[in-house]
Write a protein that holds these residues in place. Structure first.
Motif, mmCIF file in Angstrom:
data_model
loop_
_atom_site.group_PDB
_atom_site.id
_atom_site.type_symbol
_atom_site.label_atom_id
_atom_site.label_comp_id
_atom_site.label_asym_id
_atom_site.label_seq_id
_atom_site.Cartn_x
_atom_site.Cartn_y
_atom_site.Cartn_z
ATOM 1 N N VAL A 1 16.579 -12.332 29.149
ATOM 2 C CA VAL A 1 15.033 -12.275 29.634
ATOM 3 C C VAL A 1 14.390 -13.201 28.630
ATOM 4 N N GLU A 2 13.666 -14.044 28.885
ATOM 5 C CA GLU A 2 12.813 -14.775 28.055
ATOM 6 C C GLU A 2 11.182 -14.620 28.161
ATOM 7 N N GLN B 1 9.510 -11.897 35.963
ATOM 8 C CA GLN B 1 10.622 -11.882 34.854
ATOM 9 C C GLN B 1 11.360 -13.147 34.987
ATOM 10 N N ILE B 2 11.312 -13.731 33.764
ATOM 11 C CA ILE B 2 11.999 -15.059 33.755
ATOM 12 C C ILE B 2 13.188 -14.847 32.829
ATOM 13 N N THR B 3 14.325 -15.406 33.215
ATOM 14 C CA THR B 3 15.592 -15.344 32.214
ATOM 15 C C THR B 3 16.397 -16.826 32.081
ATOM 16 N N ASP B 4 17.014 -16.930 31.205
ATOM 17 C CA ASP B 4 17.623 -18.087 30.832
ATOM 18 C C ASP B 4 19.135 -18.215 32.050
ATOM 19 N N ASP C 1 8.632 -6.762 23.737
ATOM 20 C CA ASP C 1 9.500 -6.893 22.411
ATOM 21 C C ASP C 1 10.826 -6.272 22.837
ATOM 22 N N GLU C 2 10.946 -5.253 23.520
ATOM 23 C CA GLU C 2 12.138 -4.336 24.032
ATOM 24 C C GLU C 2 12.866 -4.928 24.996
ATOM 25 N N VAL C 3 12.507 -5.908 25.908
ATOM 26 C CA VAL C 3 13.540 -6.319 26.746
ATOM 27 C C VAL C 3 13.840 -8.004 26.523
ATOM 28 N N ILE C 4 12.776 -8.746 25.889
ATOM 29 C CA ILE C 4 12.882 -10.115 25.627
ATOM 30 C C ILE C 4 14.379 -10.334 24.695
#
Length: 726
Positions: free
Chosen positions: A384-385, A376-379, A400-403
């Motif tokens: 979430v990205e 999982q990659i976030t800014d 699509d539900e978490v990005i």
């Protein structure tokens, strides 16, 4: 008196006229013969006037009177005045034609002078119109004249330079340069091109190109110098600008990471340093190469087609280095006209590293996509990205539900705000946070994740992303719970076992001691003979069996105490040398009966240690007993001891049956023995090594085994250096 004064004045005037006429006598080439008569006339008139003056002095006249005749008067009147008048008349008559001729010559001279003046004016105008500095010097190096441009550039007037030398007009260093050029022109007739720099009155520098030549008199003698200087400041600036531009382009070419090759068709004319580094050639080698020397066969057709069609777009190819290694390149070319010829400038960029990185990125992408762990990659704000497919498998949420959202959608309430705060403080400071989450599935079920979260920073040290690697440990947590329960049950059973063994050992030792004691009394026939010799054999068997059972019980009791944590060390200062000797004394009978040799290494320098003497002795006797039991007759047992910086050790080495490598760790476990013909011939509980290892651990040391099957075993007692008595 007045007449005398007048006569004297007249005489003086006539004498003066005689001198002037003689001094100013014309040259003979004018045919001015009448001048001689005029001269004679003035001489006679002067003599007559002088005689006139003498009339006033009788003492002088007496010399000019003969008898009654006054020759003075005759000379004065007839010769002096009359003769002088006649000669003057004749001279004037003869001089008139000469004066006419002289007038004509004077007129011609005046016309010539006018022509010369006009010619000089034309020459000066011409010199002033020439866009170069022109000047003249005499044989002494003094300036005779110059044009207006020369005066303008040095900031002086003509009368300020006439008669001056270079040292009087210019700085010494510059003047020395001019004088050196003058000398060269004097001796060689003219100079080669020379340059100099002088400062104008406005402070600007002027670069000049000098030419000098000597000119001679009509008789060939040196008369002076003429100099012509051209202002080449603009040319110098242009050349400098060109040089700087060329240098800049050369530096750019040298510093460029792209190889640059200039060629016409297949013939190379130039290349830069990057191209030489790229292909591994020196310049002299490089420019002699053809296309097929640099391009791999599989790319040669495409490259030749690009050259023939003058293709300018970028394309990729395979190139060959001097060492025949291959690398991938991107080629871009431009068509240009250089020195009037059509050329092609080709830019070559080594993309092999880029291709390798792209390959690694593809592998990394595949690894992330196919990773069995959740990625999982976030800014930097935790939005979430990216999530990999495993995220969907574990959480039930699609990308699509978490990005674009935060991971809070997975919160179950199990993790406290304090823990989340600690997490953010850790990762925002560039550290890695590891921990466990109890999260909530999309369907409402709970699951456990072990997470590792770290930051990604750019070249400026700024955090750009956070990466979380998470593993679904739900089944593991369930298994751990079951294991904890099983462990607790096992520990309860183990404690019960240890207590049972301790009680049983105590209950068994009492009757065994009685059996062994009475057997010894009967064997020694303390109270009288037993009768049959068979009783002695039976008693020996009874005592040996009792000893064996007692040793077994003692070992079990010691192991039970150690495992139950009830075995305490009685530490004191002990002499290892004496301990080794006493252990050997105990084991000596068994060595002799087994026909074994014992070798003792150098142990005299062993230090004293703090330890439990009984425990260390038990370890050593167990190791010696094992060596005796598992070493065939005729074998050898060696004892070595020593110390190094960190440890002190005692080694027991035998030439016995050895231990297979796969069983080295197992033999340390309780009741385990090496299976073999010899082990079945000797009695043993399989507890000796296990008890010895645990006793070593109680001393913060270790027991190490090394063995080779069929060749022997080395057992080492290792104690830490802090047990050495200083």
């Amino acid at each position: 008196m007045l007449d005398l004064t007048a006569e004297i004045f007249r005489t003086a005037v006539l004498i003066t006229l005689v001198g002037v006429v003689i001094w100013r006598r014309p040259a003979q080439d004018l045919a001015f013969r009448g001048w001689n008569f005029i001269t004679a006339g003035f001489v006679l008139l002067a003599v007559a006037s002088l005689l006139d003056v003498s009339d006033n002095f009788p003492q002088l006249n007496k010399f000019l009177i003969v008898g009654d005749t006054a020759y003075q008067a005759i000379l004065e009147k007839m010769v002096g005045y009359l003769g002088g008048a006649i000669f003057l008349f004749i001279g004037i008559i003869r001089a008139v034609p000469s004066f006419q001729k002289l007038n004509q010559q004077i007129k011609r001279l005046e016309e010539a002078e006018s022509a010369v003046e006009q010619h000089n004016h034309f020459l000066q105008t011409l010199l002033d119109a020439v866009p170069a500095q022109i000047y003249f010097k005499d044989q002494d190096g003094k300036y005779l004249g110059c044009n207006k441009l020369f005066l303008k550039n040095i900031g002086l007037e003509l009368d300020q330079i006439i008669g001056k030398t270079s040292h009087e007009l210019f700085p010494k260093e510059l003047a020395d340069t001019f004088i050196a050029a003058d000398q060269q022109a004097i001796y060689a007739g003219m100079t080669d091109e020379g340059t100099a720099v002088f400062t104008r009155p406005d402070g600007s520098d002027m670069h000049i190109l000098m030419h000098k030549a000597r000119y001679n008199n009509t008789d060939g003698t040196f008369a002076g110098l003429i100099g012509v200087s051209v202002d080449i400041s603009e040319r110098i600036r242009a050349e400098e600008n060109l040089r700087v531009s060329e240098e800049r382009l050369r530096r750019l070419s040298e510093l460029s990471n792209e190889g640059i090759i200039i060629h016409a068709d297949d013939v190379m004319s130039d290349c830069n340093d990057a191209a030489m580094r790229m292909f591994g050639y020196e310049y002299e080698e490089m420019i002699l190469l053809q296309v097929e020397d640099l391009i791999a066969p599989e790319s040669l057709g495409e490259v030749r087609n690009a050259i023939n069609t003058k293709k300018t777009g970028a394309y990729e190819a395979i190139c060959i280095r001097k060492d025949q290694s291959r690398f991938e390149v991107s080629i871009t070319a431009k068509n240009s006209v250089l020195d009037g010829e059509n050329n092609r400038i080709t830019f070559i960029r080594d993309i092999s590293a880029q291709k390798e990185v792209e390959g690694r990125l593809r592998k990394l992408s595949k690894a992330i996509e196919q990773n069995p762990a959740v990625i999982q990659i976030t800014d930097p704000n935790g939005v979430v990205e990216y999530v990999n497919p495993k995220f969907t498998d574990v959480t039930g949420y699609s990308p699509d539900e978490v990005i674009g959202k935060t991971p809070s959608v997975l919160k179950s309430g199990h993790t406290t705000e304090v823990q989340y705060k600690e997490l953010w403080e850790t990762i925002s400071n560039g550290h890695v946070w590891t921990g466990v989450f109890k999260n909530k599935h999309k369907n409402g079920d709970y699951f456990w994740e072990r997470a590792s979260i770290s930051s990604v920073v750019n070249d400026q040290g700024e955090i750009t992303n956070y990466v979380a690697t998470k593993e679904d440990i739900t089944k593991q947590r369930e298994a751990e719970a079951q294991l904890r329960q099983a462990k607790e049950s096992a520990e309860v059973a183990n404690r019960a076992k240890s207590e049972f063994l301790a009680n049983m050992s105590h209950e068994l030792r009492t009757p065994l001691n009685a059996i062994i004691g009475f057997s010894e009394l009967m064997e020694r026939e303390v109270f009288g003979p037993l009768g049959s010799e068979r009783y002695h054999d039976y008693l020996s068997d009874i005592r040996n069996s009792g000893d064996h059972l007692l040793n077994l019980i003692n070992d079990i009791l010691d192991l039970s105490k150690i495992e139950a944590g009830e075995f305490s060390l009685n530490e004191e200062e002990i002499d290892l040398q004496n301990l080794i000797n006493s252990s050997i004394t105990i084991i000596r009978p068994r060595l002799d009966s087994g026909e074994l040799d014992l070798e003792i290494g150098s142990t005299a320098s062993l230090p004293n240690v703090y330890a439990d003497e009984r425990g260390i002795k038990q370890i050593l006797i167990n190791l010696l007993s094992n060596s005796v039991k598992f070493t065939p007759a005729g074998g050898k047992i060696t004892i070595n001891a020593g110390r190094d910086e960190d440890t002190i050790f005692i080694q027991v080495t035998d030439t016995g049956i050895g231990i297979p490598q796969e069983l080295l760790q197992d033999v340390m476990s309780p009741f385990i023995q090496v299976d073999g013909a010899m082990t079945r011939q000797v009695q043993g509980t399989g507890l000796g090594l296990s008890i010895s290892q645990k006793l070593c651990l109680l001393h913060n040391g270790s027991l190490r085994l090394s063995s080779e099957e069929g060749k022997g075993t080395t057992a080492s007692i290792i104690l830490p250096a802090n047990r050495i008595v200083q």
